[in-house]
Design a protein around this motif. Sequence first.
Motif, PDB file in Angstrom:
ATOM      1  N   GLU A  19       0.822  -1.210   0.000  1.00 37.62           N
ATOM      2  CA  GLU A  19       0.000   0.000   0.000  1.00 37.62           C
ATOM      3  C   GLU A  19       0.860   1.265   0.000  1.00 37.62           C
ATOM      4  OE1 GLU A  19      -3.078   0.104  -0.519  1.00 37.62           O
ATOM      5  OE2 GLU A  19      -3.800  -1.909  -0.080  1.00 37.62           O
ATOM      6  N   THR A  20       2.129   1.138   0.334  1.00 32.86           N
ATOM      7  CA  THR A  20       2.999   2.316   0.399  1.00 32.86           C
ATOM      8  C   THR A  20       4.292   2.141  -0.404  1.00 32.86           C
ATOM      9  OG1 THR A  20       3.961   1.511   2.477  1.00 32.86           O
ATOM     10  CG2 THR A  20       2.107   3.057   2.640  1.00 32.86           C
ATOM     11  N   SER A  21       4.277   1.267  -1.391  1.00 27.83           N
ATOM     12  CA  SER A  21       5.458   1.104  -2.246  1.00 27.83           C
ATOM     13  C   SER A  21       5.041   0.491  -3.575  1.00 27.83           C
ATOM     14  CB  SER A  21       6.516   0.224  -1.570  1.00 27.83           C
ATOM     15  OG  SER A  21       6.014  -1.078  -1.339  1.00 27.83           O
ATOM     16  N   HIS A  22       5.843   0.748  -4.597  1.00 24.75           N
ATOM     17  CA  HIS A  22       5.550   0.160  -5.897  1.00 24.75           C
ATOM     18  C   HIS A  22       6.825   0.043  -6.725  1.00 24.75           C
ATOM     19  CE1 HIS A  22       5.425   4.481  -6.981  1.00 24.75           C
ATOM     20  NE2 HIS A  22       5.728   4.110  -8.203  1.00 24.75           N
ATOM     21  N   HIS A  23       6.731  -0.743  -7.807  1.00 27.76           N
ATOM     22  CA  HIS A  23       7.790  -0.876  -8.786  1.00 27.76           C
ATOM     23  C   HIS A  23       7.442   0.047  -9.954  1.00 27.76           C
ATOM     24  CE1 HIS A  23       9.001  -4.411  -6.505  1.00 27.76           C
ATOM     25  NE2 HIS A  23       7.770  -4.868  -6.625  1.00 27.76           N
ATOM     26  N   TYR A  24       8.348   0.950 -10.250  1.00 23.99           N
ATOM     27  CA  TYR A  24       8.104   1.942 -11.290  1.00 23.99           C
ATOM     28  C   TYR A  24       8.939   1.584 -12.520  1.00 23.99           C
ATOM     29  CZ  TYR A  24       8.154   6.579 -13.552  1.00 23.99           C
ATOM     30  OH  TYR A  24       8.057   7.613 -14.449  1.00 23.99           O
ATOM     31  N   PHE A  25       8.264   1.161 -13.578  1.00 25.88           N
ATOM     32  CA  PHE A  25       8.912   0.817 -14.835  1.00 25.88           C
ATOM     33  C   PHE A  25       8.761   2.011 -15.782  1.00 25.88           C
ATOM     34  CE2 PHE A  25       7.478  -3.068 -12.812  1.00 25.88           C
ATOM     35  CZ  PHE A  25       8.638  -3.841 -12.832  1.00 25.88           C
ATOM     36  N   TRP A  26       9.887   2.604 -16.149  1.00 21.43           N
ATOM     37  CA  TRP A  26       9.863   3.826 -16.939  1.00 21.43           C
ATOM     38  C   TRP A  26      10.731   3.678 -18.183  1.00 21.43           C
ATOM     39  CZ3 TRP A  26      14.786   5.469 -17.630  1.00 21.43           C
ATOM     40  CH2 TRP A  26      15.738   5.121 -16.654  1.00 21.43           C
ATOM     41  N   GLY A  27      10.402   4.466 -19.171  1.00 15.36           N
ATOM     42  CA  GLY A  27      11.209   4.460 -20.382  1.00 15.36           C
ATOM     43  C   GLY A  27      10.685   5.479 -21.372  1.00 15.36           C
ATOM     44  N   MET A  28      11.349   5.578 -22.502  1.00 11.68           N
ATOM     45  CA  MET A  28      10.864   6.454 -23.568  1.00 11.68           C
ATOM     46  C   MET A  28      11.029   5.756 -24.910  1.00 11.68           C
ATOM     47  SD  MET A  28      11.940  10.276 -24.895  1.00 11.68           S
ATOM     48  CE  MET A  28      11.100  11.211 -23.615  1.00 11.68           C
ATOM     49  N   ALA A  29       9.953   5.747 -25.666  1.00  8.63           N
ATOM     50  CA  ALA A  29      10.006   5.341 -27.067  1.00  8.63           C
ATOM     51  C   ALA A  29      10.121   6.612 -27.900  1.00  8.63           C
ATOM     52  CB  ALA A  29       8.746   4.564 -27.441  1.00  8.63           C
ATOM     53  N   ARG A  30      10.822   6.540 -29.013  1.00  7.82           N
ATOM     54  CA  ARG A  30      10.974   7.735 -29.845  1.00  7.82           C
ATOM     55  C   ARG A  30      11.024   7.324 -31.308  1.00  7.82           C
ATOM     56  NH1 ARG A  30      16.317   6.469 -28.463  1.00  7.82           N
ATOM     57  NH2 ARG A  30      17.808   6.736 -30.190  1.00  7.82           N
ATOM     58  N   ASN A  31      10.685   8.288 -32.162  1.00  9.00           N
ATOM     59  CA  ASN A  31      10.706   8.014 -33.600  1.00  9.00           C
ATOM     60  C   ASN A  31      11.772   8.824 -34.319  1.00  9.00           C
ATOM     61  OD1 ASN A  31       9.624  10.562 -33.555  1.00  9.00           O
ATOM     62  ND2 ASN A  31       7.783  10.058 -34.735  1.00  9.00           N
ATOM     63  N   PHE A  32      12.813   9.259 -33.603  1.00  6.85           N
ATOM     64  CA  PHE A  32      13.920   9.983 -34.217  1.00  6.85           C
ATOM     65  C   PHE A  32      15.237   9.365 -33.738  1.00  6.85           C
ATOM     66  CE2 PHE A  32      12.789  12.066 -30.260  1.00  6.85           C
ATOM     67  CZ  PHE A  32      14.001  12.366 -29.648  1.00  6.85           C
ATOM     68  N   ASP A  33      16.243   9.385 -34.604  1.00  7.04           N
ATOM     69  CA  ASP A  33      17.552   8.804 -34.286  1.00  7.04           C
ATOM     70  C   ASP A  33      17.415   7.381 -33.738  1.00  7.04           C
ATOM     71  OD1 ASP A  33      18.931  11.144 -35.022  1.00  7.04           O
ATOM     72  OD2 ASP A  33      18.624  12.023 -33.041  1.00  7.04           O
ATOM     73  N   VAL A  34      16.554   6.587 -34.355  1.00  8.56           N
ATOM     74  CA  VAL A  34      16.231   5.267 -33.799  1.00  8.56           C
ATOM     75  C   VAL A  34      17.389   4.288 -33.895  1.00  8.56           C
ATOM     76  CG1 VAL A  34      13.758   5.524 -34.218  1.00  8.56           C
ATOM     77  CG2 VAL A  34      15.210   4.510 -35.991  1.00  8.56           C
ATOM     78  N   ASN A  35      18.358   4.543 -34.760  1.00  7.37           N
ATOM     79  CA  ASN A  35      19.481   3.618 -34.916  1.00  7.37           C
ATOM     80  C   ASN A  35      20.732   4.074 -34.170  1.00  7.37           C
ATOM     81  OD1 ASN A  35      18.056   1.850 -36.684  1.00  7.37           O
ATOM     82  ND2 ASN A  35      18.356   3.331 -38.349  1.00  7.37           N
ATOM     83  N   ASP A  36      20.624   5.155 -33.414  1.00  6.80           N
ATOM     84  CA  ASP A  36      21.762   5.683 -32.665  1.00  6.80           C
ATOM     85  C   ASP A  36      21.767   5.080 -31.262  1.00  6.80           C
ATOM     86  OD1 ASP A  36      23.694   7.166 -31.319  1.00  6.80           O
ATOM     87  OD2 ASP A  36      23.177   9.046 -32.320  1.00  6.80           O
ATOM     88  N   ALA A  37      22.480   3.961 -31.100  1.00  4.66           N
ATOM     89  CA  ALA A  37      22.497   3.259 -29.811  1.00  4.66           C
ATOM     90  C   ALA A  37      23.133   4.106 -28.714  1.00  4.66           C
ATOM     91  CB  ALA A  37      23.239   1.928 -29.943  1.00  4.66           C
ATOM     92  N   GLY A  38      24.129   4.902 -29.078  1.00  2.58           N
ATOM     93  CA  GLY A  38      24.762   5.755 -28.085  1.00  2.58           C
ATOM     94  C   GLY A  38      23.807   6.804 -27.556  1.00  2.58           C
ATOM     95  N   PHE A  39      23.030   7.395 -28.453  1.00  8.94           N
ATOM     96  CA  PHE A  39      22.046   8.390 -28.030  1.00  8.94           C
ATOM     97  C   PHE A  39      20.982   7.741 -27.146  1.00  8.94           C
ATOM     98  CE2 PHE A  39      18.037  10.755 -28.857  1.00  8.94           C
ATOM     99  CZ  PHE A  39      18.400  11.950 -28.260  1.00  8.94           C
ATOM    100  N   THR A  40      20.585   6.513 -27.492  1.00  4.27           N
ATOM    101  CA  THR A  40      19.607   5.789 -26.668  1.00  4.27           C
ATOM    102  C   THR A  40      20.128   5.615 -25.252  1.00  4.27           C
ATOM    103  OG1 THR A  40      18.703   4.596 -28.577  1.00  4.27           O
ATOM    104  CG2 THR A  40      18.326   3.630 -26.406  1.00  4.27           C
ATOM    105  N   ALA A  41      21.389   5.220 -25.116  1.00  2.00           N
ATOM    106  CA  ALA A  41      21.980   5.012 -23.785  1.00  2.00           C
ATOM    107  C   ALA A  41      22.080   6.328 -23.015  1.00  2.00           C
ATOM    108  CB  ALA A  41      23.351   4.363 -23.915  1.00  2.00           C
ATOM    109  N   ARG A  42      22.479   7.399 -23.716  1.00  3.64           N
ATOM    110  CA  ARG A  42      22.588   8.696 -23.040  1.00  3.64           C
ATOM    111  C   ARG A  42      21.215   9.213 -22.614  1.00  3.64           C
ATOM    112  NH1 ARG A  42      26.061   9.374 -27.423  1.00  3.64           N
ATOM    113  NH2 ARG A  42      24.619  10.805 -28.492  1.00  3.64           N
ATOM    114  N   MET A  43      20.221   9.036 -23.474  1.00  6.14           N
ATOM    115  CA  MET A  43      18.881   9.501 -23.151  1.00  6.14           C
ATOM    116  C   MET A  43      18.296   8.718 -21.976  1.00  6.14           C
ATOM    117  SD  MET A  43      15.600  10.016 -25.663  1.00  6.14           S
ATOM    118  CE  MET A  43      15.162   8.287 -25.726  1.00  6.14           C
ATOM    119  N   LYS A  44      18.554   7.409 -21.958  1.00  9.03           N
ATOM    120  CA  LYS A  44      18.101   6.586 -20.837  1.00  9.03           C
ATOM    121  C   LYS A  44      18.727   7.059 -19.536  1.00  9.03           C
ATOM    122  CE  LYS A  44      18.321   1.829 -19.094  1.00  9.03           C
ATOM    123  NZ  LYS A  44      18.700   0.426 -19.411  1.00  9.03           N
ATOM    124  N   ARG A  45      20.017   7.358 -19.568  1.00 10.86           N
ATOM    125  CA  ARG A  45      20.701   7.841 -18.362  1.00 10.86           C
ATOM    126  C   ARG A  45      20.122   9.182 -17.908  1.00 10.86           C
ATOM    127  NH1 ARG A  45      25.366   7.157 -20.163  1.00 10.86           N
ATOM    128  NH2 ARG A  45      25.798   9.250 -20.958  1.00 10.86           N
TER     129      ARG A  45
END
Length: 343
Positions: A262-288
């Motif tokens: 009742e006072t805690s939860h698991h928070y699953f977060w992320g972002m999907a995007r439709n730009f620079d989709v093949n830039d793995a480095g940008f994905t890692a930086r954006m996630k951070r």
Amino acid sequence: MSSWLTNRWYVAGWDSEIDSAPLARTICGVPMLFYRKLDRTPVAMRDACPHRLLPLSMGLREGDSIRCKYHGLKIGPDGRAEEMPLRTEAVNRSICVPTYPVAERHRFVWIWIGNAALADPALIPDLWPCSAPGWTFDGGTYHVACDYRLMIDNLMDLTHETYVHAGSIGQPEILDAPIETRVEGDEVHVSRWMPGIDAPPFWRTALKQPGPVDRWQICRFLLPSAVMIDVGVAPVEAGATPDRHDQGARGMVIDFMTPESETSHHYFWGMARNFDVNDAGFTARMKRQQGGVFAEDKVILEAQQRSIETNPGLRLSAYRIDEGGVRARQLIARALRAEEMAA
């Protein structure tokens, strides 16, 4: 009565989190054990040996089964006993551990904690950007020590960005933009359109060009506890509108709050995007960077939960900016009443 629905799908973990090694995680008050069989199919069962109740997550994997580390009772992926502590003793097949329906979709492993006969995978919330062609998706997990509905309140009212996230995605113009809130069936939508403004640091980097932009934030709540936020910016000259805005840098913030207690939860977060989709480095930086933004929310919400507990005579107030969260809570409460009546 608990504050969460039971006959619904919840995120149990990222597809990469659940592997061959046992994973312990409490879902809606139930201690769970997760692992994958040799064919990579996920398994979910109650995390308690039926003999002396030692957590099975402490056990040893043997093929597709798990052996309790206390006395050696061996349990199969169907939850049934396969071998007794005394190997000369006949297997008592009535010894069993409750198991739960699981499914994989949108990079997540989902679990159904209610009546297994009702566990239709078609009822999994449609987090479409996580799987759509032309989009890429990644994110992370936080354990947050607050009621999961406080996180829903937070995500359905982005006014807080101006103050909580001033160094990344917040800006004063958020406070000036009108808010439109509407309920459509079992969904709540909150929209904010900010034309002709300067982009905040995160979105300026994503757009990769100077000049004024049109910015949008469209929050969508889905039962039992998902929030998708359509966000982005486009150059003013691109002619983006609230109904059509793929011209610039567009993302979909994906949030799923799985209750633990009742006072805690698991928070699953992320972002999907439709730009620079093949830039793995940008994905890692954006996630951070996104993880840092949500860590700021975690600090605020855990402090809010502690304040609620130390001020039992006070109640939360709701202002105009809170309408999205209020409507979401109303949908949850209505569904809880329906579930209780059906039971």
